[in-house]
Write a protein that holds these residues in place. Structure first.
Motif, PDB file in Angstrom:
ATOM      1  N   THR A 218      16.422  -1.435   2.632  1.00 50.04           N
ATOM      2  CA  THR A 218      16.416  -2.459   1.550  1.00 50.04           C
ATOM      3  C   THR A 218      17.492  -3.418   1.708  1.00 50.04           C
ATOM      4  OG1 THR A 218      15.239  -0.846   0.120  1.00 50.04           O
ATOM      5  CG2 THR A 218      16.295  -2.714  -1.091  1.00 50.04           C
ATOM      6  N   ALA A 219      18.779  -2.829   1.716  1.00 49.58           N
ATOM      7  CA  ALA A 219      19.940  -3.802   1.839  1.00 49.58           C
ATOM      8  C   ALA A 219      19.967  -4.550   3.129  1.00 49.58           C
ATOM      9  CB  ALA A 219      21.206  -2.606   1.841  1.00 49.58           C
ATOM     10  N   VAL A 220      19.291  -4.225   4.104  1.00 53.67           N
ATOM     11  CA  VAL A 220      19.140  -4.926   5.292  1.00 53.67           C
ATOM     12  C   VAL A 220      18.389  -6.061   5.244  1.00 53.67           C
ATOM     13  CG1 VAL A 220      18.127  -4.989   7.776  1.00 53.67           C
ATOM     14  CG2 VAL A 220      19.891  -3.036   7.147  1.00 53.67           C
ATOM     15  N   THR A 367      15.564 -12.683  -4.025  1.00 49.94           N
ATOM     16  CA  THR A 367      15.024 -11.998  -3.425  1.00 49.94           C
ATOM     17  C   THR A 367      15.039 -10.503  -3.959  1.00 49.94           C
ATOM     18  OG1 THR A 367      16.195 -13.116  -1.282  1.00 49.94           O
ATOM     19  CG2 THR A 367      15.449 -10.653  -1.044  1.00 49.94           C
ATOM     20  N   GLN A 368      15.827 -10.226  -4.678  1.00 50.79           N
ATOM     21  CA  GLN A 368      15.811  -8.792  -5.423  1.00 50.79           C
ATOM     22  C   GLN A 368      14.763  -8.621  -6.575  1.00 50.79           C
ATOM     23  OE1 GLN A 368      19.959  -8.588  -5.989  1.00 50.79           O
ATOM     24  NE2 GLN A 368      20.511  -7.243  -4.447  1.00 50.79           N
ATOM     25  N   ASN A 372      11.185  -6.707  -6.417  1.00 53.41           N
ATOM     26  CA  ASN A 372      11.003  -5.604  -7.574  1.00 53.41           C
ATOM     27  C   ASN A 372       9.907  -5.877  -8.100  1.00 53.41           C
ATOM     28  OD1 ASN A 372      11.493  -4.424 -10.161  1.00 53.41           O
ATOM     29  ND2 ASN A 372      12.765  -3.332  -8.908  1.00 53.41           N
ATOM     30  N   ILE A 373       9.737  -6.975  -8.800  1.00 59.39           N
ATOM     31  CA  ILE A 373       8.320  -7.356  -9.528  1.00 59.39           C
ATOM     32  C   ILE A 373       7.177  -7.293  -8.731  1.00 59.39           C
ATOM     33  CG2 ILE A 373       7.240  -9.100 -10.907  1.00 59.39           C
ATOM     34  CD1 ILE A 373       9.576  -7.989 -12.173  1.00 59.39           C
ATOM     35  N   PHE A 386      16.510  -2.611  -6.532  1.00 55.42           N
ATOM     36  CA  PHE A 386      16.713  -2.855  -8.009  1.00 55.42           C
ATOM     37  C   PHE A 386      16.479  -4.005  -8.697  1.00 55.42           C
ATOM     38  CE2 PHE A 386      20.862  -4.582  -6.343  1.00 55.42           C
ATOM     39  CZ  PHE A 386      21.033  -5.416  -7.351  1.00 55.42           C
ATOM     40  N   LEU A 387      16.140  -3.975  -9.933  1.00 56.26           N
ATOM     41  CA  LEU A 387      15.917  -5.306 -10.729  1.00 56.26           C
ATOM     42  C   LEU A 387      17.082  -5.969 -11.386  1.00 56.26           C
ATOM     43  CD1 LEU A 387      13.662  -7.300 -11.652  1.00 56.26           C
ATOM     44  CD2 LEU A 387      13.087  -5.680 -13.474  1.00 56.26           C
ATOM     45  N   PRO A 388      17.573  -7.460 -10.778  1.00 53.93           N
ATOM     46  CA  PRO A 388      18.897  -7.660 -11.513  1.00 53.93           C
ATOM     47  C   PRO A 388      18.764  -7.694 -13.064  1.00 53.93           C
ATOM     48  CG  PRO A 388      18.007  -8.924  -9.837  1.00 53.93           C
ATOM     49  CD  PRO A 388      16.993  -7.727  -9.661  1.00 53.93           C
ATOM     50  N   PHE A 389      19.908  -7.419 -13.687  1.00 52.22           N
ATOM     51  CA  PHE A 389      20.091  -7.435 -14.997  1.00 52.22           C
ATOM     52  C   PHE A 389      19.672  -6.361 -15.769  1.00 52.22           C
ATOM     53  CE2 PHE A 389      20.150 -12.137 -14.215  1.00 52.22           C
ATOM     54  CZ  PHE A 389      21.580 -12.437 -14.574  1.00 52.22           C
ATOM     55  N   ILE A 390      18.465  -5.764 -15.215  1.00 52.55           N
ATOM     56  CA  ILE A 390      17.705  -4.690 -15.976  1.00 52.55           C
ATOM     57  C   ILE A 390      17.985  -3.227 -15.164  1.00 52.55           C
ATOM     58  CG2 ILE A 390      15.257  -4.011 -16.497  1.00 52.55           C
ATOM     59  CD1 ILE A 390      16.031  -6.585 -17.621  1.00 52.55           C
ATOM     60  N   SER A 391      18.113  -3.079 -14.044  1.00 50.75           N
ATOM     61  CA  SER A 391      18.287  -1.923 -13.732  1.00 50.75           C
ATOM     62  C   SER A 391      19.735  -1.346 -13.793  1.00 50.75           C
ATOM     63  CB  SER A 391      18.054  -1.714 -12.158  1.00 50.75           C
ATOM     64  OG  SER A 391      16.849  -2.193 -11.605  1.00 50.75           O
TER      65      SER A 391
END
Length: 428
Positions: A218-220, A367-368, A372-373, A386-391
């Motif tokens: 995922t990070a890659v 991208t994230q 995620n969505i 992960f979902l930015p602001f939410i996770s």
């Protein structure tokens, strides 16, 4: 600069309230007076007469100072701040639905509040921080990035789900930390007008290899997409090399798939046809789809269904199941608005370094967020995105806060770049 020019400049800047703008206006005024004086001297005037005429042409110091005060003042993007606050508060919702029995009374709600306060503090701090100072800190940031690279690849002291972590004094360095540091480091080097394409590639290759060793696919993926977009916009004349490079990478990935293990192939097949693998890899897709349907428009009142990783990777499903597609749809809309606003503001930024920061930030966030969505709605394979602001989590909070804080910092100073500094990339 003569005493008369200094006096005129000081009088103009006395009407400018912002210290940053005052310095900028003084430098810009000095530059224009110098250029105009030089032109008049070339026209045959003496140095003293040329300088006096240049000052006269600039007009009243009072009027010019008042105009500069209006034109060059710190900008605050209240619309963006409002959206960040709203979507961040929505991030509390998943923690309200975490089963204490299943998660050992970890009190994720309290921790999430602490992370929100910390994130808000970091965002505000970076907004007031002059992003241009990152250039002078480049080697400090590079050293920190090198430490993260070495810690994760050579000295990991925790292995979780096959991925390496480095934990010390209660703090965890993981792939999210690495991606944040790597992107920030590359952004600083790419922001240099003299940056060379062939010098950036080895840095990208080494950091990418480090993420592959951890390993965290995922990070890659996130890092590769972000750097690709940065290189694409930064080196327009090198785009053919980027295309050829990714064509080769695609062929390599194709060969990797042909040599994949049966359990790895099953994960791919389960995404395409989850019903066929409903008892194994396809179960998660079918279960997630069922939960989203049960949520309806306004949520499952008093729902008791258990959700895998309800506060992290599946936070969107948690919100939609418990609060309905009205809440889930609102979350998507705000996320899209944040992306669009960041992209639109790129054109208003005169500083190429500021443009690089926003391009890197919006790509990392988009991208994230979109992936995620996409994976929650069945459009993309499920990974650990992960979902930015939410996770929930400290590292995701730090990444999002730094990213948004730097955007606000660039926007705050978008009128503080002298015209003579613009166009450094035109030669690339």
């Amino acid at each position: 600069m003569s005493e008369k020019s200094v006096h005129y400049t000081n009088k103009v800047t006395s009407y400018v309230r912002s210290k940053e703008a005052k310095k900028f206006v003084a430098e810009e005024l000095h530059y224009h007076l110098e250029q105009e004086t030089k032109g008049l001297k070339d026209a045959g005037l003496s140095e003293q007469d040329a300088e006096e005429k240049a000052i006269q042409q600039m007009g009243s110091a009072e009027r010019l100072g008042q105009d500069m005060n209006k034109l060059h003042r710190p900008r605050v993007d209240w619309v963006m701040i409002g959206m960040i606050m709203f979507i961040s508060l929505m991030g509390i919702l998943p923690t309200l639905n975490v089963s204490n029995e299943l998660y050992n009374n970890a009190d994720y709600f309290t921790r999430k509040i602490i992370y929100l306060i910390l994130g808000a503090t970091i965002t505000i701090a970076f907004m007031f921080f002059d992003y241009r100072r990152l250039r002078s800190l480049r080697w400090v940031i590079f050293a920190f990035t090198t430490f993260i690279l070495l810690a994760l690849t050579l000295f990991p002291n925790t292995i979780l789900n096959g991925a390496a972590y480095f934990r010390v004094a209660g703090l965890t360095v993981d792939s999210t930390t690495a991606v944040t540091a790597f992107v920030l480091c590359l952004v600083i080097f790419l922001g240099d007008a003299n940056a060379k394409f062939w010098r950036i590639l080895p840095v990208f290759a080494i950091t990418l290899y480090a993420l592959m060793i951890i390993p965290d696919i995922t990070a890659v993926f996130v890092y590769t997409v972000t750097v690709t977009v940065l290189l694409w916009f930064r080196f327009k004349r090198k785009r053919k090399y980027i295309l050829w490079g990714y064509l080769g990478a695609a062929l390599f990935m194709g060969l990797m798939v042909t040599n994949a293990q049966p359990y790895q192939l099953e994960r791919i097949y389960a995404f395409v046809n989850p019903e066929k693998y409903s008892d194994t890899s396809g179960y998660t897709y079918l279960r997630n789809e069922e939960l989203l349907e049960q949520g309806g428009w306004f949520g499952e009142n008093g729902g008791t269904e258990s959700i895998m990783a309800p506060h992290t990777d599946f936070a969107f499903t948690t919100i939609t199941y418990n609060y309905g597609w009205v809440a889930g749809g609102l979350l998507i809309i705000i996320g899209l608005f944040i992306m669009v606003r960041m992209i639109r503001k790129i054109k208003t930024i005169k500083d190429p370094f500021g443009q690089v920061i926003i391009i890197g930030g919006v790509t990392l966030f988009s991208t994230q967020f979109l992936y995620n969505i996409g994976m929650m709605t069945g459009l993309l394979p499920i990974t650990g995105m992960f979902l930015p602001f939410i996770s929930y989590g400290l590292n995701p909070t730090l990444q999002t806060s730094i990213m948004m804080g730097l955007f606000l910092s660039v926007y705050r100073r978008k009128d503080f770049v002298a015209s003579r500094e613009i166009g450094g990339w035109n030669k690339i």
